[in-house]
Design an enzyme around this catalytic site. Structure first.
Site, PDB file in Angstrom:
ATOM      1  N   SER A 238       0.853  -1.192   0.000  1.00  0.00           N
ATOM      2  CA  SER A 238       0.000   0.000   0.000  1.00  0.00           C
ATOM      3  C   SER A 238       0.882   1.234   0.000  1.00  0.00           C
ATOM      4  O   SER A 238       2.107   1.153  -0.036  1.00  0.00           O
ATOM      5  CB  SER A 238      -0.913  -0.002   1.239  1.00  0.00           C
ATOM      6  OG  SER A 238      -0.132   0.122   2.422  1.00  0.00           O
ATOM      7  N   LYS A 239       0.245   2.402   0.055  1.00  0.00           N
ATOM      8  CA  LYS A 239       0.993   3.658   0.008  1.00  0.00           C
ATOM      9  C   LYS A 239       1.992   3.788   1.151  1.00  0.00           C
ATOM     10  O   LYS A 239       3.047   4.392   0.995  1.00  0.00           O
ATOM     11  CB  LYS A 239       0.023   4.842   0.033  1.00  0.00           C
ATOM     12  CG  LYS A 239      -0.774   5.022  -1.258  1.00  0.00           C
ATOM     13  CD  LYS A 239      -1.668   6.238  -1.163  1.00  0.00           C
ATOM     14  CE  LYS A 239      -2.470   6.441  -2.446  1.00  0.00           C
ATOM     15  NZ  LYS A 239      -3.360   7.615  -2.359  1.00  0.00           N
ATOM     16  N   ARG A 240       1.651   3.211   2.296  1.00  0.00           N
ATOM     17  CA  ARG A 240       2.561   3.368   3.435  1.00  0.00           C
ATOM     18  C   ARG A 240       3.877   2.619   3.219  1.00  0.00           C
ATOM     19  O   ARG A 240       4.866   2.876   3.893  1.00  0.00           O
ATOM     20  CB  ARG A 240       1.891   2.909   4.725  1.00  0.00           C
ATOM     21  CG  ARG A 240       1.721   1.410   4.869  1.00  0.00           C
ATOM     22  CD  ARG A 240       1.155   1.067   6.245  1.00  0.00           C
ATOM     23  NE  ARG A 240       1.089  -0.355   6.460  1.00  0.00           N
ATOM     24  CZ  ARG A 240       0.101  -1.134   6.041  1.00  0.00           C
ATOM     25  NH1 ARG A 240      -0.912  -0.608   5.361  1.00  0.00           N
ATOM     26  NH2 ARG A 240       0.102  -2.429   6.289  1.00  0.00           N
ATOM     27  N   GLY A 242       5.363   2.790   0.372  1.00  0.00           N
ATOM     28  CA  GLY A 242       5.988   3.476  -0.752  1.00  0.00           C
ATOM     29  C   GLY A 242       5.463   3.003  -2.086  1.00  0.00           C
ATOM     30  O   GLY A 242       6.103   3.212  -3.118  1.00  0.00           O
TER      31      GLY A 242
END
Length: 470
Positions: A238-240, A242
């Site tokens: 996910s975005k967390r 990167g």
């Protein structure tokens, strides 16, 4: 059989790593077998789909070099076809109108969960003939009651699902718009897709889609459900972690081939080989070699791989992408050395194109200020004699190449009775603004005579002004 694969993203955001890998696997399989790769934009979610997302997907595909043979097709332009398929299913008894309200369905679900049953529609409207006043119906697919769906998945192996485990899913909403499972089935049928390669989060949809396909009188394509990509902590990427858009990797200075190489190795292997050209990927890729377990994304490995590509790729190709980064940084690539030569000078020391662009700006435009520490140590009154001697030595050169420049810098050090570094490092700070650059002879050759001499003069003026000599 002509192999036909497809990539079918929903334009509700950017093209992310997982989607790019799915597109790559589908593209490689079609290319390997001389087939066709189809791009389809699944934009039926009218509330969340945006033209910006469509453009981001197309831009990402273009940058990666995943050219499609057909498309892009847009589902919103095919509603008439979906409506016709829905009406045919109703006429043949494979679908029916459901008048159950949301409140009734919520009550049914709550009761089932209280009995520890799997929540599912109970088929109440299967036999309903008359409409229900005040209720706009949805359309449900009449899933077979008996038998089973067998999926000979090319990655996971045989998967068997009992039909009694599947309920009657909605294939048309109350406003008449088709749902995902209906539109996907019709598209795959009409576009003659032979192989569907997609993430294993779609595996639950596959038995339903197979049943709809067979109700439409078609044989299903071959399916290959690829395990998901995980972050370093073992959870879904996910975005967390990167997991940014493909285009952001471009903006951060990655070569498209490096990202493709990294993506193909996320879940696929060919012996111990790590680095593959695109041609090698096409020749060697096979669905049978896709791993059954999830792959883990490693940003450090991607950065390492990008550096390998920068060092080993044709400098002309790397420079093509570098020019874009120079321009994006406000640098005119024609106002200095050929970017091909800059790539050759910087590729050993820079891991990204963005790093090359930032570390090479002084070749094309004057730097705003000297690095404080570098200036304090190297731009001192003691350096004035060094710069005066360099002005004479370099200004008298008839040839401006690294060999001649090196000889003159070395001769200057010998003339002054100091080590080469005592001349080269102040000179480096004078012409680049810092202590970091390629070898000084290479740096000066790329910078050119006029800029070199002008910046030596600038350094002399800086020292004199700082010491009150101006």
């Amino acid at each position: 059989m002509t192999i036909r694969t497809r990539f079918a993203p929903s334009p509700t955001g950017y093209l992310h790593i997982g989607g790019a890998r799915t597109a790559l696997f589908s593209w490689l399989y079609a290319r390997k077998h001389g087939g066709a790769f189809v791009l389809r934009i699944e934009d039926t979610d009218l509330e969340r789909s945006t033209i910006d997302s469509v453009n981001a997907i197309l831009e990402g595909m273009t940058w990666l070099g995943l050219e499609y043979d057909e498309g892009p097709f847009y589902q919103t332009q095919r509603f008439d076809r979906y409506h016709a398929a829905i009406q045919a299913l109703i006429a043949q008894g494979h679908a029916y109108r459901c008048y159950c309200t949301k409140e009734e369905l919520d009550t049914l679900r709550t009761a089932q969960m209280a009995r520890k049953e799997k929540p599912r529609y109970n088929g109440l409207c299967r036999q309903r003939q008359a409409p229900r006043d005040g209720v706009q119906p949805v359309v449900r697919f009449r899933n077979p009651d008996e038998g089973e769906v067998v999926i000979d998945d090319l990655v996971r192996g045989r998967v068997v699902v009992k039909n009694r485990e599947l309920d009657d899913l909605v294939i048309a909403r109350a406003d008449g718009s088709p749902t995902y499972n209906l539109s996907v089935v019709v598209d795959d049928l009409d576009m003659k897709i032979t192989h569907v390669i997609r993430g294993d989060d779609h595996l639950n949809n596959t038995p339903r889609q197979i049943n709809i396909l067979r109700a439409l009188g078609a044989e299903p394509p071959h399916y290959a459900h690829v395990p998901m990509i995980l972050g370093a902590d073992g959870t879904r990427l996910s975005k967390r972690h990167g997991a940014v858009s493909v285009i952001q990797y471009r903006d951060e200075g990655y070569l498209p081939e490096a990202l493709l190489n990294y993506l193909v190795r996320l879940g696929w292997s060919h012996g111990d080989q790590e680095i593959f050209s695109v041609d090698e990927m096409v020749a060697l890729f096979d669905i049978d070699a896709i791993n059954h377990s999830a792959a883990t994304f490693n940003a450090d490995k991607l950065l390492w791989l990008n550096h390998q590509y920068i060092m080993s790729s044709d400098p002309v190709h790397v420079a093509h992408h570098l020019r874009w980064h120079l321009g994006r940084s406000g640098i005119d690539p024609t106002a200095g050395p050929d970017p091909v030569d800059v790539v050759k000078a910087q590729r050993e020391r820079c891991k990204t194109l963005l790093e090359i662009a930032r570390n090479s700006s002084y070749f094309y435009q004057d730097f705003a200020a000297y690095d404080d520490k570098a200036a304090q140590k190297n731009l001192t009154p003691a350096s004035l004699d060094v710069f005066a001697a360099l002005q004479d030595a370099l200004g008298s050169l008839h040839r401006w190449d690294r060999e001649t420049i090196h000889q003159q810098v070395a001769a200057t050090a010998e003339l002054l009775g100091v080590k080469l570094g005592s001349v080269a490092q102040p000179l480096r700070v004078a012409v680049t603004g810092s202590t970091v650059s390629p070898p000084i002879d290479v740096t000066l050759e790329l910078l050119g005579r006029d800029k070199t001499l002008a910046r030596i003069t600038r350094a002399i003026d800086y020292i004199r002004k700082k010491t009150g000599q101006l």
